[in-house]
Design a protein around this motif. Structure first.
Motif, PDB file in Angstrom:
ATOM      1  N   ALA A 156      46.627   2.946  14.865  1.00  0.00           N
ATOM      2  CA  ALA A 156      47.825   2.583  14.008  1.00  0.00           C
ATOM      3  C   ALA A 156      49.198   3.127  14.379  1.00  0.00           C
ATOM      4  O   ALA A 156      48.917   4.279  14.663  1.00  0.00           O
ATOM      5  CB  ALA A 156      47.600   2.829  12.692  1.00  0.00           C
ATOM      6  N   GLY A 157      50.293   2.561  14.817  1.00  0.00           N
ATOM      7  CA  GLY A 157      51.471   3.178  15.046  1.00  0.00           C
ATOM      8  C   GLY A 157      51.709   3.634  16.380  1.00  0.00           C
ATOM      9  O   GLY A 157      52.818   4.174  16.868  1.00  0.00           O
ATOM     10  N   HIS A 158      50.642   3.655  17.114  1.00  0.00           N
ATOM     11  CA  HIS A 158      50.836   4.226  18.588  1.00  0.00           C
ATOM     12  C   HIS A 158      50.560   3.105  19.535  1.00  0.00           C
ATOM     13  O   HIS A 158      49.878   2.174  19.675  1.00  0.00           O
ATOM     14  CB  HIS A 158      49.641   5.344  18.762  1.00  0.00           C
ATOM     15  N   LYS A 159      51.587   3.442  20.826  1.00  0.00           N
ATOM     16  CA  LYS A 159      51.335   2.602  21.832  1.00  0.00           C
ATOM     17  C   LYS A 159      50.274   3.425  22.935  1.00  0.00           C
ATOM     18  O   LYS A 159      50.256   4.525  22.779  1.00  0.00           O
ATOM     19  CB  LYS A 159      52.831   2.544  22.669  1.00  0.00           C
ATOM     20  N   LEU A 160      49.444   2.742  23.726  1.00  0.00           N
ATOM     21  CA  LEU A 160      48.647   3.165  24.674  1.00  0.00           C
ATOM     22  C   LEU A 160      49.256   2.947  26.241  1.00  0.00           C
ATOM     23  O   LEU A 160      49.743   1.862  26.311  1.00  0.00           O
ATOM     24  CB  LEU A 160      47.190   2.654  24.469  1.00  0.00           C
ATOM     25  N   ARG A 161      49.248   3.837  27.048  1.00  0.00           N
ATOM     26  CA  ARG A 161      49.768   3.579  28.021  1.00  0.00           C
ATOM     27  C   ARG A 161      48.584   3.237  29.332  1.00  0.00           C
ATOM     28  O   ARG A 161      48.069   4.323  29.609  1.00  0.00           O
ATOM     29  CB  ARG A 161      50.642   4.756  28.927  1.00  0.00           C
ATOM     30  N   VAL A 162      48.423   2.263  29.620  1.00  0.00           N
ATOM     31  CA  VAL A 162      47.401   2.022  30.501  1.00  0.00           C
ATOM     32  C   VAL A 162      47.546   2.356  31.989  1.00  0.00           C
ATOM     33  O   VAL A 162      48.333   2.093  32.548  1.00  0.00           O
ATOM     34  CB  VAL A 162      46.929   0.350  30.458  1.00  0.00           C
ATOM     35  N   VAL A 163      46.342   3.058  32.500  1.00  0.00           N
ATOM     36  CA  VAL A 163      46.484   3.724  33.828  1.00  0.00           C
ATOM     37  C   VAL A 163      45.373   3.364  34.595  1.00  0.00           C
ATOM     38  O   VAL A 163      45.600   3.471  35.685  1.00  0.00           O
ATOM     39  CB  VAL A 163      46.656   5.069  33.613  1.00  0.00           C
ATOM     40  N   VAL A 215      41.577   0.436  35.293  1.00  0.00           N
ATOM     41  CA  VAL A 215      40.630  -0.342  34.804  1.00  0.00           C
ATOM     42  C   VAL A 215      39.452  -0.357  35.636  1.00  0.00           C
ATOM     43  O   VAL A 215      39.706  -0.418  36.989  1.00  0.00           O
ATOM     44  CB  VAL A 215      41.226  -1.962  34.352  1.00  0.00           C
ATOM     45  N   ASP A 216      38.191  -0.084  35.235  1.00  0.00           N
ATOM     46  CA  ASP A 216      37.077  -0.378  35.936  1.00  0.00           C
ATOM     47  C   ASP A 216      37.082   0.722  37.071  1.00  0.00           C
ATOM     48  O   ASP A 216      36.509   0.153  38.308  1.00  0.00           O
ATOM     49  CB  ASP A 216      36.937  -1.907  36.488  1.00  0.00           C
ATOM     50  N   ALA A 217      37.561   1.827  36.663  1.00  0.00           N
ATOM     51  CA  ALA A 217      37.617   2.881  37.638  1.00  0.00           C
ATOM     52  C   ALA A 217      38.477   2.506  39.007  1.00  0.00           C
ATOM     53  O   ALA A 217      38.099   3.233  40.109  1.00  0.00           O
ATOM     54  CB  ALA A 217      36.345   3.308  38.202  1.00  0.00           C
ATOM     55  N   THR A 218      39.571   2.010  38.670  1.00  0.00           N
ATOM     56  CA  THR A 218      40.584   1.548  39.635  1.00  0.00           C
ATOM     57  C   THR A 218      41.951   1.897  39.113  1.00  0.00           C
ATOM     58  O   THR A 218      42.148   1.294  37.851  1.00  0.00           O
ATOM     59  CB  THR A 218      40.680   0.234  40.287  1.00  0.00           C
ATOM     60  N   TYR A 219      42.862   2.588  39.721  1.00  0.00           N
ATOM     61  CA  TYR A 219      44.115   2.784  39.141  1.00  0.00           C
ATOM     62  C   TYR A 219      44.992   1.631  39.062  1.00  0.00           C
ATOM     63  O   TYR A 219      44.885   0.789  39.962  1.00  0.00           O
ATOM     64  CB  TYR A 219      44.639   4.014  39.613  1.00  0.00           C
ATOM     65  N   VAL A 220      45.784   1.485  38.035  1.00  0.00           N
ATOM     66  CA  VAL A 220      46.849   0.398  37.689  1.00  0.00           C
ATOM     67  C   VAL A 220      48.330   0.725  37.653  1.00  0.00           C
ATOM     68  O   VAL A 220      48.402   1.908  37.394  1.00  0.00           O
ATOM     69  CB  VAL A 220      46.406  -0.570  36.713  1.00  0.00           C
ATOM     70  N   LYS A 221      49.149  -0.150  38.031  1.00  0.00           N
ATOM     71  CA  LYS A 221      50.445   0.246  37.657  1.00  0.00           C
ATOM     72  C   LYS A 221      50.581   0.403  36.079  1.00  0.00           C
ATOM     73  O   LYS A 221      50.269  -0.377  35.362  1.00  0.00           O
ATOM     74  CB  LYS A 221      51.266  -0.682  37.955  1.00  0.00           C
ATOM     75  N   PRO A 222      51.123   1.778  35.706  1.00  0.00           N
ATOM     76  CA  PRO A 222      50.970   2.161  34.057  1.00  0.00           C
ATOM     77  C   PRO A 222      51.972   1.044  33.625  1.00  0.00           C
ATOM     78  O   PRO A 222      52.872   0.608  33.967  1.00  0.00           O
ATOM     79  CB  PRO A 222      51.514   3.503  34.164  1.00  0.00           C
ATOM     80  N   PHE A 223      51.558   0.654  32.256  1.00  0.00           N
ATOM     81  CA  PHE A 223      52.247  -0.206  31.287  1.00  0.00           C
ATOM     82  C   PHE A 223      51.677   0.145  30.085  1.00  0.00           C
ATOM     83  O   PHE A 223      50.628   0.705  29.724  1.00  0.00           O
ATOM     84  CB  PHE A 223      52.002  -1.385  31.671  1.00  0.00           C
ATOM     85  N   ASP A 224      52.598   0.126  29.064  1.00  0.00           N
ATOM     86  CA  ASP A 224      52.374   0.419  27.475  1.00  0.00           C
ATOM     87  C   ASP A 224      51.843  -0.816  26.731  1.00  0.00           C
ATOM     88  O   ASP A 224      52.385  -2.040  27.166  1.00  0.00           O
ATOM     89  CB  ASP A 224      53.780   0.729  26.953  1.00  0.00           C
ATOM     90  N   ALA A 225      51.200  -0.936  25.865  1.00  0.00           N
ATOM     91  CA  ALA A 225      50.458  -1.803  25.320  1.00  0.00           C
ATOM     92  C   ALA A 225      50.121  -1.261  23.961  1.00  0.00           C
ATOM     93  O   ALA A 225      49.769  -0.240  23.622  1.00  0.00           O
ATOM     94  CB  ALA A 225      49.104  -2.278  25.798  1.00  0.00           C
ATOM     95  N   ASP A 226      50.301  -2.153  22.708  1.00  0.00           N
ATOM     96  CA  ASP A 226      50.044  -1.965  21.360  1.00  0.00           C
ATOM     97  C   ASP A 226      48.455  -2.486  21.224  1.00  0.00           C
ATOM     98  O   ASP A 226      47.778  -1.569  20.315  1.00  0.00           O
ATOM     99  CB  ASP A 226      50.704  -2.790  20.417  1.00  0.00           C
ATOM    100  N   ASN A 230      41.128   2.990  30.916  1.00  0.00           N
ATOM    101  CA  ASN A 230      41.552   4.258  30.608  1.00  0.00           C
ATOM    102  C   ASN A 230      43.057   4.085  30.022  1.00  0.00           C
ATOM    103  O   ASN A 230      43.780   3.403  30.899  1.00  0.00           O
ATOM    104  CB  ASN A 230      41.506   5.448  31.959  1.00  0.00           C
ATOM    105  N   ALA A 231      43.517   4.867  29.122  1.00  0.00           N
ATOM    106  CA  ALA A 231      44.890   4.701  28.376  1.00  0.00           C
ATOM    107  C   ALA A 231      45.313   6.111  28.130  1.00  0.00           C
ATOM    108  O   ALA A 231      44.331   6.964  27.451  1.00  0.00           O
ATOM    109  CB  ALA A 231      44.825   3.625  27.221  1.00  0.00           C
ATOM    110  N   LEU A 232      46.420   6.462  28.311  1.00  0.00           N
ATOM    111  CA  LEU A 232      46.862   7.576  27.677  1.00  0.00           C
ATOM    112  C   LEU A 232      47.638   7.526  26.283  1.00  0.00           C
ATOM    113  O   LEU A 232      48.381   6.751  26.148  1.00  0.00           O
ATOM    114  CB  LEU A 232      48.216   8.093  28.540  1.00  0.00           C
ATOM    115  N   LEU A 233      47.111   8.386  25.222  1.00  0.00           N
ATOM    116  CA  LEU A 233      47.795   8.486  24.014  1.00  0.00           C
ATOM    117  C   LEU A 233      48.511   9.709  23.955  1.00  0.00           C
ATOM    118  O   LEU A 233      48.199  10.740  24.195  1.00  0.00           O
ATOM    119  CB  LEU A 233      46.467   8.240  23.125  1.00  0.00           C
TER     120      LEU A 233
END
Length: 556
Positions: free
Chosen positions: A236-243, A245-256, A267-270
């Protein structure tokens, strides 16, 4: 002498920063029955070390793992280290009757493998029957010492395991379904770290609580260990920054909202940048086809330090279960990091171009209650499980266990996703593998079908990661769709959800000798036969060849 149990407890209590590099990590998994109370019911379930979910494993890239599994229950057992590539160590991969015979009751087996060029979040789970419903846990692989994350260092890391819960015995659930020929009963709840949450109908279930300090960043290691459903995850109320998936790094992006299919990890940064308070965490199903689902929402709580006891929890509504637009937007946002340190090594040349139709259908069944049985297949082949391990048969050249003539294309082209399916299309049963030479490159177009109705399929490949170079709705058109493939920064995964009524194209390099399973990670579809295996031949020399089997390899 330090006991196995004490070693287990030691490693279970290690903080990520305390794990040293390049070491031998020893764990002991005691498979035992334990009475566990969930949803106001107490029942004995199969667990590892009495825990549900099971213990988390911590290691660093380059570590060698020695994990002794002791089977103290009356079921056969095997453990799969989902996403670990197992370079030349296929004997440790874990799927029963594919790379090993299962561990018999009162027997043990030590899985021995080295983590090579991998770091991030993966999972381990039982890979026999439906036992992974309660036998699963996290694998946390930290970077080598001195190698930072390619994103801001978090204040703390938190494992979030999403799952399902049945009030009844899951083996009885699938046994009844298979004998009837129909779909099994859906689960009774979803769970977050083993709990349905405070909003469930079971009083006394407070749910998992994520305690956090204001103004800090937390790395959430989110795992979908559910048997049969893709899950949305949001706070609730927070965005998660996805960094990652499946133990491989991705270009970071924000997602509700994050979407995680069974077997996938994210893996996501809160960042705790809102007012001090309590915020609801939800995990809910995603399915956009007309099937029965467990439509319950698992809940947990993000609790800021300093929150007054009387503070009301900030709520949030989960997405509708058929929120295809939200799911598509999330998956379309995933791209490999493709940096100098972590380049995207997608194969540009293809040696094997395959089209795999993924189908559910019905066959006649004289012993079933309604005279029909639901079956699943790839290219109209319903996989028949062998009675000894395929890897044993391959290594020791045991004849009659499998053939290597799995079809690389459907036996009959048709309108795969159309509403009118051919009535004369026959499904065969067999143990058929597809053989490839070492280091050859493979492209598979995973084509959904509409034999009953279009449905999502999370497909998992053992032994290799792959790159998701393209996807679309309807039937794949090689003349048109391949022109739009992403060969620059496609996301790298080990499990990909094929959309209902659509297709996904993946590419991988077959640089890992052995026999490698490819199957739907919806457990019911696997039970119905939606699976096959690749046979990757040895290359030149010992570094490109499958190692001999260990002495304690289980026997059938």
């Amino acid at each position: 002498m330090v006991s196995w149990i004490r070693v287990l407890l030691l490693f279970s209590c290690l903080l990520p920063g305390m794990v040293e590099p390049g070491m031998v990590r020893r764990y002991k998994f005691n498979v035992v029955m334990r009475n566990t109370t969930r949803l106001c019911s107490s029942k004995p379930v199969v667990t590892v070390n009495g825990l549900f979910p099971g213990p988390n494993i911590y290691a660093r890239e380059g570590d060698t793992m020695l994990i002794k599994v002791v089977n103290n229950v009356n079921y056969n057992m095997s453990i799969h280290w989902h996403g670990i590539r197992q370079l030349t160590t296929g004997w440790a991969d874990g799927p029963a009757y594919i790379t090993q015979c299962p561990i018999q009751p009162r027997q043990s087996y030590t899985y021995n493998f080295t983590i090579i060029e991998q770091r991030g979040t993966l999972l381990w789970h039982a890979h026999i029957l439906w036992l992974r419903a309660t036998i699963h846990g996290a694998i946390v692989i930290l970077p080598k010492v001195g190698v930072p994350f390619p994103f801001p260092q978090p204040h703390e890391e938190v494992v979030m395991v999403l799952g399902e819960w049945w009030k009844s015995d899951v083996e009885a659930v699938i046994d009844e379904a298979m004998s009837m020929g129909m779909a099994p009963n859906v689960s009774d709840a979803h769970t977050i770290n083993g709990h349905p949450g405070p909003l469930s109908n079971c009083q006394g279930q407070g749910g998992f609580e994520l305690a956090a300090l204001p103004g800090k960043t937390y790395l959430l290691r989110i795992i979908n260990a559910a048997l049969n459903e893709e899950l949305f995850f949001k706070i609730a109320g927070h965005k998660l920054r996805v960094v990652e998936v499946d133990a491989t790094y991705v270009k970071p992006f924000d997602a509700d909202t994050i979407l995680v299919a069974p077997g996938q990890t994210t893996n996501a940064l809160l960042t705790t940048n809102l007012d001090i308070g309590r915020y609801l965490i939800v995990a809910s199903p995603f399915v956009d086809s007309p099937i029965r689902i467990d439509n319950t929402t698992a809940t947990a709580t993000l609790h800021y330090a300093g929150t007054a006891a009387s503070t009301t929890t900030v709520l949030t509504d989960p997405p509708p279960h058929n929120a295809t637009a939200i799911a598509t937007n999330f998956t379309n946002s995933l791209h490999s990091l493709n940096s100098a340190a972590y380049p995207c090594k997608v194969p540009l040349k293809v040696d094997h171009s395959l089209l795999f139709t993924i189908s559910l259908g019905v066959n006649q069944c004289t012993s079933c209650a309604k005279g029909i049985r639901v079956v699943a297949d790839i290219n109209n082949v319903t996989f028949k499980m062998p009675h000894i391990s395929l890897l044993n048969a391959h290594f020791f050249k045991i004849a009659g266990v499998f053939t290597d003539d799995f079809p690389g294309n459907p036996p009959m082209p048709y309108d795969y996703t159309g509403k009118r399916q051919p009535a004369n299309l026959k499904t065969t049963e067999g143990t058929r593998l597809y053989r490839v030479a070492y280091n050859s490159t493979v492209q598979i177009v995973l084509q959904g079908t509409g034999m009953i109705f279009p449905e999502n399929h999370p497909i998992h490949l053992h032994g290799s990661n792959f790159f998701v170079v393209g996807k679309g709705m309807g039937n794949y058109d090689p003349n048109k769709d391949q022109k739009n493939f992403n060969l620059v920064d496609p996301v790298e995964r080990n499990t990909i959800a094929v959309p209902g009524g659509g297709w996904v194209a993946i590419r991988f390099r077959a640089d890992n000798p052995g026999v490698w399973f490819l199957h739907c990670h919806l457990e019911i579809h696997t039970s119905w036969g939606l699976k096959m295996a690749f046979l990757v031949e040895n290359g030149k020399g010992p570094n490109e060849s499958l190692l001999p089997p260990p002495k304690d390899l289980p026997k059938c």
